[in-house]
Scaffold this motif. Sequence first.
Motif, PDB file in Angstrom:
ATOM      1  N   LEU A  13     -72.308  46.192  53.516  1.00  0.00           N
ATOM      2  CA  LEU A  13     -72.358  45.541  54.818  1.00  0.00           C
ATOM      3  C   LEU A  13     -70.980  45.112  55.301  1.00  0.00           C
ATOM      4  N   PRO A  14     -70.172  46.026  55.783  1.00  0.00           N
ATOM      5  CA  PRO A  14     -68.769  45.720  56.085  1.00  0.00           C
ATOM      6  C   PRO A  14     -68.587  44.933  57.379  1.00  0.00           C
ATOM      7  N   PHE A  15     -69.034  43.676  57.398  1.00  0.00           N
ATOM      8  CA  PHE A  15     -68.796  42.841  58.559  1.00  0.00           C
ATOM      9  C   PHE A  15     -67.307  42.567  58.687  1.00  0.00           C
ATOM     10  N   LYS A  16     -66.827  42.450  59.911  1.00  0.00           N
ATOM     11  CA  LYS A  16     -65.387  42.339  60.108  1.00  0.00           C
ATOM     12  C   LYS A  16     -64.818  41.073  59.483  1.00  0.00           C
ATOM     13  N   ASN A  17     -65.599  40.017  59.385  1.00  0.00           N
ATOM     14  CA  ASN A  17     -65.098  38.777  58.797  1.00  0.00           C
ATOM     15  C   ASN A  17     -65.575  38.590  57.366  1.00  0.00           C
ATOM     16  N   ASN A  18     -66.121  39.626  56.760  1.00  0.00           N
ATOM     17  CA  ASN A  18     -66.718  39.432  55.440  1.00  0.00           C
ATOM     18  C   ASN A  18     -66.483  40.632  54.538  1.00  0.00           C
ATOM     19  N   ALA A  19     -65.267  41.164  54.525  1.00  0.00           N
ATOM     20  CA  ALA A  19     -64.952  42.288  53.648  1.00  0.00           C
ATOM     21  C   ALA A  19     -64.873  41.794  52.212  1.00  0.00           C
ATOM     22  N   LYS A  46     -77.005  31.453  69.255  1.00  0.00           N
ATOM     23  CA  LYS A  46     -76.655  30.416  68.274  1.00  0.00           C
ATOM     24  C   LYS A  46     -76.234  30.997  66.924  1.00  0.00           C
ATOM     25  N   VAL A  47     -76.634  32.222  66.644  1.00  0.00           N
ATOM     26  CA  VAL A  47     -76.335  32.835  65.345  1.00  0.00           C
ATOM     27  C   VAL A  47     -75.290  33.930  65.541  1.00  0.00           C
ATOM     28  N   PRO A  48     -74.044  33.616  65.325  1.00  0.00           N
ATOM     29  CA  PRO A  48     -73.000  34.620  65.529  1.00  0.00           C
ATOM     30  C   PRO A  48     -73.159  35.777  64.544  1.00  0.00           C
ATOM     31  N   GLY A  49     -73.053  36.968  65.044  1.00  0.00           N
ATOM     32  CA  GLY A  49     -73.084  38.127  64.166  1.00  0.00           C
ATOM     33  C   GLY A  49     -74.437  38.778  63.991  1.00  0.00           C
ATOM     34  N   ILE A  50     -75.512  38.145  64.474  1.00  0.00           N
ATOM     35  CA  ILE A  50     -76.835  38.722  64.233  1.00  0.00           C
ATOM     36  C   ILE A  50     -76.971  40.075  64.935  1.00  0.00           C
ATOM     37  N   ARG A  51     -76.302  40.235  66.069  1.00  0.00           N
ATOM     38  CA  ARG A  51     -76.354  41.510  66.782  1.00  0.00           C
ATOM     39  C   ARG A  51     -75.655  42.610  65.973  1.00  0.00           C
ATOM     40  N   SER A 109     -77.720  37.979  58.514  1.00  0.00           N
ATOM     41  CA  SER A 109     -76.830  37.380  59.504  1.00  0.00           C
ATOM     42  C   SER A 109     -76.186  36.095  58.981  1.00  0.00           C
ATOM     43  N   GLU A 110     -76.703  35.571  57.875  1.00  0.00           N
ATOM     44  CA  GLU A 110     -76.040  34.422  57.251  1.00  0.00           C
ATOM     45  C   GLU A 110     -74.604  34.765  56.841  1.00  0.00           C
ATOM     46  N   LEU A 111     -74.361  36.037  56.534  1.00  0.00           N
ATOM     47  CA  LEU A 111     -73.026  36.454  56.110  1.00  0.00           C
ATOM     48  C   LEU A 111     -71.996  36.330  57.228  1.00  0.00           C
ATOM     49  N   THR A 112     -72.449  36.213  58.453  1.00  0.00           N
ATOM     50  CA  THR A 112     -71.517  36.153  59.578  1.00  0.00           C
ATOM     51  C   THR A 112     -71.258  34.724  60.049  1.00  0.00           C
ATOM     52  N   GLY A 133     -69.583  33.263  55.532  1.00  0.00           N
ATOM     53  CA  GLY A 133     -70.914  33.525  55.000  1.00  0.00           C
ATOM     54  C   GLY A 133     -71.293  32.733  53.770  1.00  0.00           C
ATOM     55  N   ARG A 134     -70.381  31.936  53.250  1.00  0.00           N
ATOM     56  CA  ARG A 134     -70.673  31.196  52.032  1.00  0.00           C
ATOM     57  C   ARG A 134     -70.615  29.703  52.306  1.00  0.00           C
TER      58      ARG A 134
END
Length: 641
Positions: free
Chosen positions: A82-88, A199-204, A284-287, A296-297
């Motif tokens: 899941l290579p999210f831009k803020n969670n590599a 309200k949940v950033p990154g869910i999209r 989406s918690e990871l974002t 995400g942590r």
Amino acid sequence: MKLLLSRKQSFLKLASVFLSLLLLFLLVVSAISSQEDEDESWEIVKYPVEKTPPLDPTTGTPEGKTEPPARPTLGNYRKSYLPFKNNAYPAPLFTNDTWYFPPIHHQGYMAPEDYYDWLNTVTKLSTPHANETRQRCESCHADPQTDGFGFYHQWLESKHANARKDVFERYIRQSKLLWWGKVDEFFKEAGIPEWFVEKVPGIREVAKLYPKAVVRELGVNLDGLVGRKSPLWDEQRKVYRVSCIDCHVKPGATKSGEKEPGIVLPTTRTCATCHARQWVEMMSELTVNSPPFPPGRPSHAAGWISNIAVPWYATNSRQLQIGCDSCHNTEVRGCDSCHTRHSFDPKIARHPKACEACHMGPDHPDYEAWSTSKHGHVCEASHPDYSKRLAEAIPGRDYKAPTCQYCHMRYKEAGEVYVSHNMVAKAIWRMGTAYHDPTGKLMPKDQPLDMRVALNKARDLGLAETGYDERREMWTSVCTDCHGQRFVETWRNAADEGLVQAYRYLLKQKEQIQKLFDEGLLMNQKFAVRGKDTVQDFLSVHFTLDYPAGLWRWFYKGKSTPSEIERRFVEVWFRWILHYYKGTFHGSPDISFHQGIVQVWKEDAYIDDEELKLRKLDELERKIRQLEQSQLKQAKGNGTR
């Protein structure tokens, strides 16, 4: 002549040894180089880091195309999780073909995708949805002699055994919308309100990654799961039956005659085949970003990375840490952590006991704090109707007092209630530990971290999408289900300020021990190896307040074992302040006071007393050395006379 021959032979021997060493060196360099070439997909990055996802998230299987997407190469999941831009995620620490550490028997089970590879028991079965294969599973497991643990009968009582046609096909329709890249239509179909998406950033972004992370990775044909020709359709019962083979081999129909890898353990992505909404919300918690915590942590979606990236995991035996693994595997096999297999009964998942197994103990006494609060007492006496859908539960009637799930999964906006599997979007203090901000951007370096200030600064700097004000309002909207606005604000103000005051004790103790360390006065300092941890340096994440001994030595005994005063400091930081925090915010008087701040005061007095003793001891040792030197000089003087 003999001497010259001897020297010549010696020279030839030395030259031969030198050439052999040179050849060996070149071979090693060549091997390393080729290994790096073979594994150039690994990128050595520091965690966390901003990184653009290496795929077009809008690319899915076009509508109407029925064949399953192409399979990825083996091991893609571990190499591009899941290579999210803020969670590599960082590259593996030790080996090229495993995630962080080579799995052992139990660790492989905790990380399911490694389990059968590690045991080397993968078999080749015939097509998963061929009738005889499905019948063969049930024919064996239905036998009481072979179903000693009751797995089959638990499943038989579950909704998987008799899934209503309209419900099942609605779930698959949601998955197909994501498969086709229709994210907005998915949100509408899944009933996720637009205000919650905001309200949940990154869910999209998570929803856009669904085709790669789930459908393509598993090779699922979603169209093949629906209709009377579906192998899941039971004509006799007029229902869909999701049985053993659908979760423990591969979720999805394949072309007749194909061979599939054999038995597997399900992961969150297995469940995501049908339960796309729940998976998207959990992932989406990871974002959710709460600087200076890593992106995400802490969260359920980052449970495993939070487990294996800490320094004490690298230094200890894996078997000794099975307790850590059993809770922190929510990231990969997290659904059944709450929805206990094989009944997966929602009533069990809604019960606070479902949370207790993990959310208890010295460093996170959530359940103890809730159960000993008035909320916990009322719930125990009134027995809430856990069969009622949480979004439909009426406070004061169905729930006389809130449970863990009621508070942490419930969101409200303009009177509309929504229950989500993202449980951290409104989190403020996170775990309650005071993290250090080495940059000074969020808080002055000489102050304990105050999330009231830090979150708003992070939002203003573009480091977090929501600040303290927005998250506080999310909590207030839920608390006011039962309490008045003034009461809620008064309690939260007192709790927030109280935690910052507790951090001031921690900061004072840190400065005391740091000064003792700098002066070389700690008892074990002469024999211990101190300084920053290798794993922490690699990950660029510091789990302590930049204190030399570090939290990890609380979990590990070795030559770098700290002295008693250091251990007491770690107890304050990672135990007693957390008791105060959890007790206060959950409304438990005893855990907040006697098991919380009182213990901080006691350890504060001990640290003051121990510092005095160490300084007295140092003064005494200095005087003894001076006396010995004086006597030595006197003895030398007498000897010269």
